[in-house]
Design an enzyme around this catalytic site. Structure first.
Site, PDB file in Angstrom:
ATOM      1  CB  CYS A  14      -0.953  -0.003   1.181  1.00  0.00           C
ATOM      2  SG  CYS A  14      -1.814  -1.570   1.447  1.00  0.00           S
ATOM      3  CG  ASP A  42      -1.219   1.809  -3.889  1.00  0.00           C
ATOM      4  OD1 ASP A  42      -0.871   2.072  -2.714  1.00  0.00           O
ATOM      5  OD2 ASP A  42      -2.293   2.211  -4.380  1.00  0.00           O
ATOM      6  CG  ASP A  91      -6.624  -6.984  -3.072  1.00  0.00           C
ATOM      7  OD1 ASP A  91      -5.946  -6.928  -2.029  1.00  0.00           O
ATOM      8  OD2 ASP A  91      -7.863  -7.085  -3.067  1.00  0.00           O
ATOM      9  CB  CYS A 104      -2.126   8.357   8.707  1.00  0.00           C
ATOM     10  SG  CYS A 104      -3.200   8.042   7.295  1.00  0.00           S
TER      11      CYS A 104
END
EC number: 2.1.1.176
Length: 436
Positions: free
Chosen positions: A251, A275, A301, A373
């Protein structure tokens, strides 16, 4: 195009659930004059930042809510209210220009309504807001579900978190170790007349006293420095990189951490960065090219390892998992509009699936660094707790940083005014292969 109209159209796309500001604003910026681009961006981001407060104020001022088909008029009203209460634009100009935009929306019927509501806001708005301050949504300018979640998880810090989320973020740089030490680059900034200081936790981080155009930074085009928040910079050292390792960055877009890992350890044997979307990897490639770095980029994926993994184990994995992004609201204020309470359990489930899928690709003795995050433990320490409970061969390692707060698992960094974003890290080591 009028910058207020451009901002309103970008915001309307967000309110309608059709886009984020990051995807809708660029198209609108192309339609305004160069001199108005900064104003357009400020109006769009500023309105999104204070939208929970402005929306409740608008409800007090309107006799009835707008129809769904008039999300553009609603957005225009919010942009007008933002100008009245949060900018130095003269009230007559804010009202006149905002009302005039109704014609461009081909909704002239809204001109009288907008004029009346904005003029009433000019007269009574401050008093109305004071009367509404007891509502924490108004006081914190956070949607109710998020305000309640932050208060429940962080009873001592939640108001400071909200204040940091509403503040303008600092511009933070990451010095490329392949070119300069941080001290050497600080000296270059001083020579260029740019005030800056060292970050507290990242060995490569520099915070600027004032944001500036990257083109004015010494050696930016040559890859001497990049823009990246301090919290995100911690991953490179936490991974304990060494020459000869195969590393996976899952990712990875937009590629800041991918590049930092390569800067931190030039002797890596191989870097694979994956990604979900190929178009997002284009940005990763741009960053790699500017820094003269290379990685194998794969659009896939991450959970479908059969489609991308060659069977060779990785010694290090960085899983920067998709999350609510509630730790970076100050940089992406439209998260307040687009994210909903029901998203969080679904994201936590996805994060668990990613951990389960990637764990077999890690060699025994290898380390996986889990990062988000998010400021919500549902996506962080609770995800790690559940993974450790169902994965006998996984153990947690201490994190070599004083940043953030120690959690039952990992460390949580909360957004700091003038400092780092909200972030979470946990480090796992594979002590045995999975059974079966």
């Amino acid at each position: 195009m009028n910058p207020r109209l451009a901002a309103a159209r970008a915001l309307a796309a967000v309110l309608s659930g059709k886009a984020s500001l990051n995807s809708s604003l660029p198209a609108q910026l192309d339609k305004v004059d160069e001199r108005d681009r900064g104003l357009t961006q400020d109006l769009a981001f500023g309105t999104a930042r204070w939208q929970p407060r402005l929306d409740l104020l608008a409800a007090q001022l309107l006799q009835k809510p707008f129809k769904a088909a008039d999300a553009d008029v609603q957005a225009l009203l919010l942009v007008g209210l933002y100008q009245l209460f949060y900018t130095r634009i003269p009230a007559h100009a804010a009202i006149g220009e905002t009302v005039g935009c109704a014609d461009k929306l081909k909704k002239p019927w809204a001109k009288g309504l907008l004029n009346a509501v904005l003029r009433r806001a000019q007269r009574e708005g401050e008093e109305l807001l004071v009367g509404m301050e007891r509502d924490p949504v108004v006081r914190t300018a956070h949607p109710r579900w998020l305000q309640k979640s932050l208060k429940a998880f962080w009873p001592e810090q939640w108001e400071a978190i909200c204040a940091a989320n509403n503040a303008h973020p600092p511009m933070i740089l990451r010095v490329n170790r392949r070119h300069h030490s941080r001290d050497a680059y600080l000296a270059l900034l001083a020579e260029a007349g740019i005030q800056a200081s060292a970050c507290q936790y990242s060995r490569d981080g520099i915070v600027l006293a004032e944001a500036c155009d990257v083109r004015g930074l010494p050696g930016f085009a040559d890859g001497w420095v990049s823009v990246q928040d301090e919290a995100a910079q911690l991953s490179a050292d936490l991974l304990e990189l060494a020459p000869g390792q195969r590393v996976l960055d899952a990712c990875c877009a937009p590629g800041g951490k991918t590049c930092h890992l390569l800067e931190a350890e030039p002797g890596l044997a191989h870097m694979v960065a994956i990604d979900l979307e190929a178009k997002r990897l284009a940005r990763v490639r741009e960053n790699l090219d500017r820094l003269k770095l290379d990685a194998e980029l794969i659009a896939c994926d991450a959970r479908d390892t059969a489609s991308w993994w060659d069977g060779k184990p990785f010694q290090r994995i960085l899983l920067d998992a998709p999350c609510s992004a509630t730790g970076v609201i100050r940089r992406h204020p439209d998260i307040k509009l687009t994210r909903q309470a029901e998203d969080i359990p679904a994201l936590a489930a996805l994060q668990g699936e990613l951990l389960d899928a990637l764990w077999p690709t890690l060699e025994v003795g290898g380390m996986l660094l889990y990062a988000t995050c998010s400021s919500l433990p549902t996506e962080n320490t609770e995800v790690i707790d559940a993974f450790l409970a169902r994965t006998p061969g996984a153990r947690e390692l201490d994190l070599a940083t004083e940043a953030g707060l120690r959690q039952p698992h990992g460390r949580q960094l909360l957004a700091q005014e003038g400092g780092h974003d909200g972030f979470y890290y946990a480090k796992l080591i594979k002590i045995a292969a999975s059974r079966g």
